[in-house]
Each structure stands twice: as structure tokens, then as C-alpha cells.
Design a protein around this motif. Structure first.
Motif, short mmCIF file in Angstrom:
data_model
loop_
_atom_site.label_atom_id
_atom_site.label_comp_id
_atom_site.label_asym_id
_atom_site.label_seq_id
_atom_site.Cartn_x
_atom_site.Cartn_y
_atom_site.Cartn_z
N HIS A 25 2.55 -2.63 11.63
CA HIS A 25 2.41 -1.06 11.04
C HIS A 25 2.79 -0.19 12.26
N HIS B 56 2.28 -1.97 -1.36
CA HIS B 56 1.69 -0.64 -0.90
C HIS B 56 2.74 0.24 -0.29
N ASP C 249 8.63 -3.22 6.02
CA ASP C 249 7.23 -3.97 5.29
C ASP C 249 7.75 -4.09 3.57
N HIS D 257 -0.56 4.86 3.33
CA HIS D 257 -0.30 3.80 4.16
C HIS D 257 -0.84 3.91 5.55
FE LIG Z 1 2.26 -1.82 4.82
#
Ligand SMILES: [Fe+2]
Length: 235
Positions: A114, A204, A200, A64
């Protein structure tokens, strides 16, 4: 061109390139310098890849951070150069998000979101928030359990890829979600505000460990919430 004027032309060109290279070390795809006003950056991960185990596994964290997040940062910075964008800070980018190309919009969201996500988690986090943020949550949603229920619903009902958020907007706390890499600071976002928490929910973020069970990932994420970071952003 006479010899003297050719020499002067070459000398002046060298001077121009030298000045431009001081302003920016980056070159556009055409090979000439462009005065880049701002580039997104990737924060250093505040903990090792394995620190959020068992809730988020080390391999997911590594991929990630080093693949997905790093790619967003690289891609937006390349696009800023090739598209000659001169905004000077994140706020200017987000205020004009709807006018930017998909490449810039998606990747700048991925870069910022992120950076934020890593910081609002920590090993041995979670629990009930105390102090001002605890009071603000109870005051806005009735109770901490009601807040958790509503945030979980936002995370679970975001169809496809996106983010669930707790934001502060015009003095009030709100919960909502955004698609893809949008965030509540972008001009076109339906959910508006300053993010206090973000989750998130792209596959993924959880697929290696949880496969299709987003509900388990979301339930376990509560054990990682860094309430101190959320409180800082409440102001
Ligand atoms: Fe992500």
C-alpha cells in the motif's frame, strides 16, 4: 538472599531494564523488552482522500488508508515483537517471506504494497509515459496499448484478492500478478522483480464505488498512474 545482595540484584535489574528501554520502546506480550531491529511504517498519503476523484472516491481512500493499510502496519509490527523477528530491513523480510508466519507475511506485504500503491498514483496522472520508461514499455510489449492490454488482463484474471504488477527483472520488464498481499520481492513469489507499478485489486480497493465491476475500476485507474514514480524505479 542477604540484604546487600538483594539490593544489588534490584539495582542491576533496574539498570538492565533501563538499557533495554533505550534500545527499544516496545514490549513483547510477555511484558519484557525485546530488541526490535526493524518496524514497518505507513507513508503519509501524498494527496488528500478526495484527490483521486472521480476515479477513486474519497470514502474508499479514507477507509483504505486509515483502516486497511493502518491495520497491516500495526499487525506486522506487533507480530515482529511477539515472534521476536530480528531482520533489519524490508529486503531481509521479503527474502525470508516463505519462512515467516502467515501473520507476518500477509501484513508486511499489506504494509509495503500500500505504501507503494499510494505513490504510484497521483491526481491528473495517466497518459502515455515518455522518455526511458516509455521506450522500455514499447520495447518490451510492442506498444503502449499492448502493455495496457496485458496489464489489464493480469488485473482482471487475478482470482480473488491480489495485485497486478509491472516489474523490472534481470533488465527486462514483465507483467504479472500475485495473490493476497504477496509481492514480487518475496522469495516464494512466482513473479519476481522490482515493482515499477502495482494495482490493488482487492475488493476493498473499489467495491464502494464500483461494486463487482473490477473492469471499470481498472480502466479508470489508468488516469491516475504516476509515471514519474514508475520511471524513478526503472533506474
Ligand atoms: Fe488494499
Amino acid at each position: 538472599m542477604k540484604n546487600i545482595s538483594r539490593r544489588k540484584f534490584v539495582k542491576d535489574s533496574v539498570k538492565t531494564v533501563a538499557v533495554a528501554s533505550i534500545v527499544t520502546p516496545l514490549l513483547s506480550s510477555e511484558g519484557y523488552a525485546w530488541p526490535v531491529a526493524f518496524q514497518f511504517s505507513q507513508v503519509t498519503l501524498p494527496y488528500p482522500y478526495a484527490a483521486l476523484e472521480p476515479h477513486i472516491d474519497a470514502l474508499t481512500m479514507e477507509i483504505h488508508y486509515t483502516k486497511h493499510h493502518a491495520a497491516y502496519v500495526k499487525n506486522v509490527n506487533e507480530a515482529i515483537v511477539t515472534e521476536k523477528i530480528s531482520y533489519e530491513n524490508e529486503k531481509e523480510f521479503f527474502d525470508h517471506a516463505s519462512k515467516l508466519s502467515s501473520k507476518v507475511k500477509n501484513n508486511m506485504g499489506g504494509a509495503w504494497n500500500h505504501n507503494f500503491f499510494w505513490q504510484v498514483m497521483k491526481p491528473n496522472g495517466g497518459g502515455m509515459p515518455s522518455g526511458k520508461i516509455g521506450e522500455a514499455i514499447s520495447g518490451s510489449f510492442g506498444s503502449f496499448d499492448k502493455f495496457k492490454e496485458e496489464f489489464t488482463k493480469a488485473a482482471m484474471t487475478r482470482f480473488g484478492s491480489g495485485w497486478a504488477w509491472l516489474v523490472k527483472h534481470e533488465g527486462k520488464l514483465k507483467i504479472g500478478s500475485t495473490p493476497n498481499q504477496d509481492n514480487p520481492m518475496m522469495d516464494h513469489s512466482e513473479l519476481k522483480g522490482t515493482p515499477l507499478l502495482g494495482l490493488d485489486v482487492w475488493e476493498h480497493a473499489y467495491y464502494l464505488k464500483y461494486q463487482n465491476k473490477r473492469n471499470e475500476y481498472v480502466a479508470n485507474w489508468w488516469s491516475l498512474v504516476n509515471w514519474e514514480e514508475a520511471a524513478k524505479r526503472l533506474g
